[in-house]
Design an enzyme around this catalytic site. Structure first.
Site, mmCIF file in Angstrom:
data_model
loop_
_atom_site.group_PDB
_atom_site.id
_atom_site.type_symbol
_atom_site.label_atom_id
_atom_site.label_comp_id
_atom_site.label_asym_id
_atom_site.label_seq_id
_atom_site.Cartn_x
_atom_site.Cartn_y
_atom_site.Cartn_z
ATOM 1 N N GLU A 101 19.118 36.671 38.991
ATOM 2 C CA GLU A 101 18.576 35.396 38.278
ATOM 3 C C GLU A 101 19.491 34.118 38.158
ATOM 4 O O GLU A 101 20.678 34.345 38.174
ATOM 5 C CB GLU A 101 18.282 35.799 36.580
ATOM 6 C CG GLU A 101 17.520 34.733 36.060
ATOM 7 C CD GLU A 101 16.386 34.112 36.444
ATOM 8 O OE1 GLU A 101 16.317 33.657 37.469
ATOM 9 O OE2 GLU A 101 15.412 34.029 35.659
ATOM 10 N N ASP A 102 18.968 33.120 38.392
ATOM 11 C CA ASP A 102 19.963 31.881 38.560
ATOM 12 C C ASP A 102 20.608 31.460 37.052
ATOM 13 O O ASP A 102 21.620 31.443 37.158
ATOM 14 C CB ASP A 102 19.132 30.602 39.003
ATOM 15 C CG ASP A 102 17.954 30.471 38.341
ATOM 16 O OD1 ASP A 102 17.516 31.145 37.251
ATOM 17 O OD2 ASP A 102 17.060 29.472 38.642
ATOM 18 N N ASP A 105 18.509 31.760 30.023
ATOM 19 C CA ASP A 105 18.422 30.550 29.182
ATOM 20 C C ASP A 105 18.021 31.152 27.515
ATOM 21 O O ASP A 105 18.715 31.593 26.958
ATOM 22 C CB ASP A 105 17.489 29.595 29.601
ATOM 23 C CG ASP A 105 17.364 28.092 29.091
ATOM 24 O OD1 ASP A 105 18.407 28.025 28.194
ATOM 25 O OD2 ASP A 105 16.337 27.622 29.014
ATOM 26 N N PHE A 154 21.062 20.607 30.919
ATOM 27 C CA PHE A 154 20.133 21.105 32.169
ATOM 28 C C PHE A 154 20.675 21.041 33.397
ATOM 29 O O PHE A 154 21.276 19.656 33.785
ATOM 30 C CB PHE A 154 18.776 20.222 31.692
ATOM 31 C CG PHE A 154 17.642 20.886 32.767
ATOM 32 C CD1 PHE A 154 16.839 21.912 32.344
ATOM 33 C CD2 PHE A 154 17.306 20.402 34.162
ATOM 34 C CE1 PHE A 154 15.911 22.538 32.831
ATOM 35 C CE2 PHE A 154 16.461 21.286 34.740
ATOM 36 C CZ PHE A 154 15.443 21.915 34.022
ATOM 37 N N ARG A 167 16.455 21.703 44.581
ATOM 38 C CA ARG A 167 17.057 23.252 44.598
ATOM 39 C C ARG A 167 17.956 23.092 45.971
ATOM 40 O O ARG A 167 18.897 24.118 45.896
ATOM 41 C CB ARG A 167 15.801 24.169 45.179
ATOM 42 C CG ARG A 167 14.763 24.094 43.885
ATOM 43 C CD ARG A 167 13.888 25.555 44.105
ATOM 44 N NE ARG A 167 12.866 25.240 43.388
ATOM 45 C CZ ARG A 167 12.725 26.105 42.382
ATOM 46 N NH1 ARG A 167 13.732 26.803 41.783
ATOM 47 N NH2 ARG A 167 11.572 26.076 41.504
HETATM 48 P P1 IMP Z 1 14.508 31.592 30.158
HETATM 49 O O1 IMP Z 1 13.395 32.557 30.088
HETATM 50 O O2 IMP Z 1 14.388 30.687 29.110
HETATM 51 O O3 IMP Z 1 15.898 32.520 29.939
HETATM 52 O O4 IMP Z 1 14.470 30.985 31.417
HETATM 53 C C1 IMP Z 1 14.905 31.339 32.642
HETATM 54 C C2 IMP Z 1 14.491 30.295 33.692
HETATM 55 O O5 IMP Z 1 14.385 29.160 33.315
HETATM 56 C C3 IMP Z 1 15.557 30.199 34.766
HETATM 57 O O6 IMP Z 1 15.255 31.280 35.580
HETATM 58 C C4 IMP Z 1 15.369 28.898 35.161
HETATM 59 O O7 IMP Z 1 14.535 28.759 36.325
HETATM 60 C C5 IMP Z 1 14.733 27.985 34.282
HETATM 61 N N1 IMP Z 1 15.848 27.313 33.484
HETATM 62 C C6 IMP Z 1 16.423 27.496 32.374
HETATM 63 N N2 IMP Z 1 17.333 26.343 32.152
HETATM 64 C C7 IMP Z 1 17.197 25.572 33.398
HETATM 65 C C8 IMP Z 1 18.210 24.570 33.745
HETATM 66 O O8 IMP Z 1 19.067 24.148 33.144
HETATM 67 N N3 IMP Z 1 17.738 24.115 34.840
HETATM 68 C C9 IMP Z 1 16.939 24.625 35.881
HETATM 69 N N4 IMP Z 1 16.316 25.705 35.412
HETATM 70 C C10 IMP Z 1 16.689 26.049 34.168
HETATM 71 MG MG MG Z 2 14.227 30.791 37.422
#
Ligand code: IMP
Ligand code: MG
Length: 181
Positions: A101-102, A105, A154, A167
Site C-alpha cells: 500500500e502506498d 492513513d 497530504f 501520480r
Molecule cells: P485509509 O483507508 O484512510 O488508510 O487511506 C488509505 C488510502 O487513502 C491510501 O491508499 C491513499 O490512496 C489515500 N491517501 C491517504 N492519504 C493520502 C495522501 O496524503 N495523499 C494521497 N493519497 C492519500
Molecule cells: Mg491508495
C-alpha cells in the site's frame, strides 16, 4: 534541510531517499520469508509504483496480484466507506501474502483488506506501507514494514494522487492546502 522543489511543489522525500528506503524494506521482507514464495498484492492505483520498485528489491520467488478499493473521493478527505472494486485474480489460501500500500492513513482500507484476505486463510499476511500517518488512525492497524512515518500532511507523487493527478511525479511532494489546481 534546504527546501527542494519540483514543478513548484515542495519535495518531502526525493527519489534517491525513496529508492534507498525501498531497497532496505525489500531486504527485510526477503529475510523474513526464509526463502519461501511470496504473493505481492498491490492496492491500485497508488501502490503501483511502490510495488514495481519493491518487487525488484525482494530476492525471492514472487508473483503479483492487484486489488482496487474505493475509500477516498476525489479530494483530500476520506468518504469513510471502503468497497472492493477489483478482487484478487488468484486464491491466496496457504500463501505468504504481502499487501503493498502506498500510505496507511485512517487504516480503514487496510483493516478492510486484512479482514477480507484473512477469510481466505493465507499462510502469512503482512503489510508493507511506504508511508504511515499514525496520527490519522481510526482503525487499530499497523503495517509490518513502514518506509516513512509522517505527520498529518497530504502528499502526492510516486503513485499518490490528488484527484488522480500527480501520480507520475518521481519524488514525494507536499500538496499545499491552497495549491492552485
Ligand atoms: P485509509 O483507508 O484512510 O488508510 O487511506 C488509505 C488510502 O487513502 C491510501 O491508499 C491513499 O490512496 C489515500 N491517501 C491517504 N492519504 C493520502 C495522501 O496524503 N495523499 C494521497 N493519497 C492519500
Ligand atoms: Mg491508495
Amino acid at each position: 534541510m534546504a527546501t527542494i522543489t519540483y514543478q513548484g511543489l515542495e519535495v518531502l522525500y526525493t527519489r534517491q531517499q525513496i529508492a534507498e528506503k525501498v531497497i532496505e524494506m525489500g531486504a527485510r521482507i526477503a529475510r523474513d520469508l526464509n526463502d519461501e514464495k511470496l504473493v505481492m498484492v498491490g492496492v491500485l492505483k497508488g501502490a503501483a509504483l511502490f510495488l514495481a520498485d519493491l518487487a525488484r528489491s525482494i530476492n525471492v520467488d514472487t508473483t503479483f496480484d492487484f486489488v482496487a478499493v474505493s475509500s477516498y473521493g476525489k479530494g483530500q478527505r476520506s468518504s469513510g466507506a471502503v468497497k472492493l472494486i477489483k478482487d484478487l485474480d488468484e486464491p491466496i489460501e496457504g500463501k505468504n501474502v504481502l499487501i503493498v500500500e502506498d500510505i496507511l492513513d485512517t487504516g480503514l482500507t487496510l483493516s478492510y483488506l486484512r479482514k477480507v484476505f484473512l477469510q481466505q486463510k493465507p499462510k502469512t499476511l503482512r503489510i508493507a506501507a511506504l508511508l504511515d500517518k499514525p496520527s490519522r488512525r481510526i482503525e487499530k492497524i499497523e503495517a509490518d514494514y513502514v518506509g516513512f512515518s509522517i505527520p498529518n500532511l497530504f502528499v502526492i507523487g510516486y503513485g499518490m494522487d490528488y484527484a488522480e493527478r500527480y501520480r507520475n511525479l518521481p519524488d514525494i511532494c507536499l500538496m499545499a492546502p491552497d495549491h492552485p489546481e
